[in-house]
Design a protein around this motif. Structure first.
Motif, short mmCIF file in Angstrom:
data_model
loop_
_atom_site.label_atom_id
_atom_site.label_comp_id
_atom_site.label_asym_id
_atom_site.label_seq_id
_atom_site.Cartn_x
_atom_site.Cartn_y
_atom_site.Cartn_z
N THR A 1 -5.44 10.91 5.02
CA THR A 1 -5.43 10.63 6.45
C THR A 1 -5.31 11.92 7.25
N ALA A 2 -5.44 11.79 8.55
CA ALA A 2 -5.31 12.94 9.44
C ALA A 2 -3.86 13.14 9.90
N ASP A 3 -2.94 12.32 9.40
CA ASP A 3 -1.52 12.41 9.79
C ASP A 3 -0.88 13.62 9.13
N ILE A 4 -0.39 14.53 9.96
CA ILE A 4 0.26 15.76 9.50
C ILE A 4 1.72 15.74 9.93
N SER A 5 2.60 16.18 9.05
CA SER A 5 4.00 16.33 9.41
C SER A 5 4.47 17.71 8.93
N HIS A 6 5.62 18.11 9.41
CA HIS A 6 6.16 19.40 9.01
C HIS A 6 7.65 19.26 8.75
N GLU A 7 8.17 20.19 7.96
CA GLU A 7 9.59 20.18 7.62
C GLU A 7 10.05 21.63 7.46
N LEU A 8 11.19 21.94 8.04
CA LEU A 8 11.76 23.27 7.92
C LEU A 8 13.05 23.17 7.12
N ASN A 9 13.09 23.89 5.99
CA ASN A 9 14.25 23.87 5.10
C ASN A 9 14.77 25.28 4.90
N MET B 1 0.85 -1.17 0.00
CA MET B 1 0.00 0.00 0.00
C MET B 1 0.89 1.24 0.00
N PRO B 2 1.03 1.90 -1.13
CA PRO B 2 1.89 3.08 -1.17
C PRO B 2 1.31 4.25 -0.37
N GLU B 3 2.16 4.85 0.42
CA GLU B 3 1.78 6.04 1.16
C GLU B 3 2.72 7.16 0.73
N LYS B 4 2.17 8.34 0.62
CA LYS B 4 3.01 9.47 0.26
C LYS B 4 2.54 10.70 1.01
N LEU B 5 3.43 11.64 1.13
CA LEU B 5 3.13 12.91 1.78
C LEU B 5 2.99 13.97 0.71
N ILE B 6 1.90 14.74 0.79
CA ILE B 6 1.72 15.83 -0.16
C ILE B 6 1.85 17.16 0.58
N ASP B 7 2.40 18.14 -0.09
CA ASP B 7 2.54 19.47 0.50
C ASP B 7 1.17 20.14 0.54
N ILE B 8 0.78 20.58 1.72
CA ILE B 8 -0.49 21.27 1.88
C ILE B 8 -0.28 22.79 1.94
N LYS B 9 0.74 23.19 2.69
CA LYS B 9 0.99 24.62 2.85
C LYS B 9 2.49 24.85 3.01
#
Length: 116
Positions: free
Chosen positions: A44-52, A1-9
């Motif tokens: 999903t309701a899973d949220i992550s963040h990244e600072l670059n 089951m492929p999971e991916k993260l998409i940029d929301i903001k």
């Protein structure tokens, strides 16, 4: 089951980068996880963040954050509204469901016909 993260903001931060001390390169990105199979696509309701930092091309981990970055992050986190968690059924699953119902109705009709 492929999971991916998409940029929301994606938000530019006015703070200094802890690596290169540039005031123009920090970008905070909020991402949301999506699961996709042949039968459904689920946000999903899973949220992550990244600072670059785009100036020095480095990832700034929370251990390196200053108090100012932490405050701006908390503000942006409160202002952020993720996409609503939902599931979309794809055509393949609809075909299976409709075929199963049609087969069930056909079998029921055959059983009723044979009993008469």
């Amino acid at each position: 089951m492929p999971e991916k993260l998409i940029d929301i903001k994606q938000v530019p931060l006015p703070n200094n980068c802890p690596e290169c001390f540039s005031k123009e390169g920090l970008r905070l990105t909020f991402k949301q996880k999506i699961k996709e199979t042949n039968f459904y696509k689920s946000i999903t309701a899973d949220i992550s963040h990244e600072l670059n930092c785009t100036t020095c091309n480095s990832v700034i981990y929370p251990v390196q954050w200053t108090d100012d970055i932490e405050r701006v992050f908390e503000y942006q986190k409160k202002a952020f509204t993720p996409k609503k968690a939902s599931t979309y059924i794809k055509k393949a699953l609809w075909v299976i469901i409709i075929s199963s119902v049609a087969l069930l109705v056909l079998m029921l009709a055959l059983v009723l016909y044979l009993k008469l």
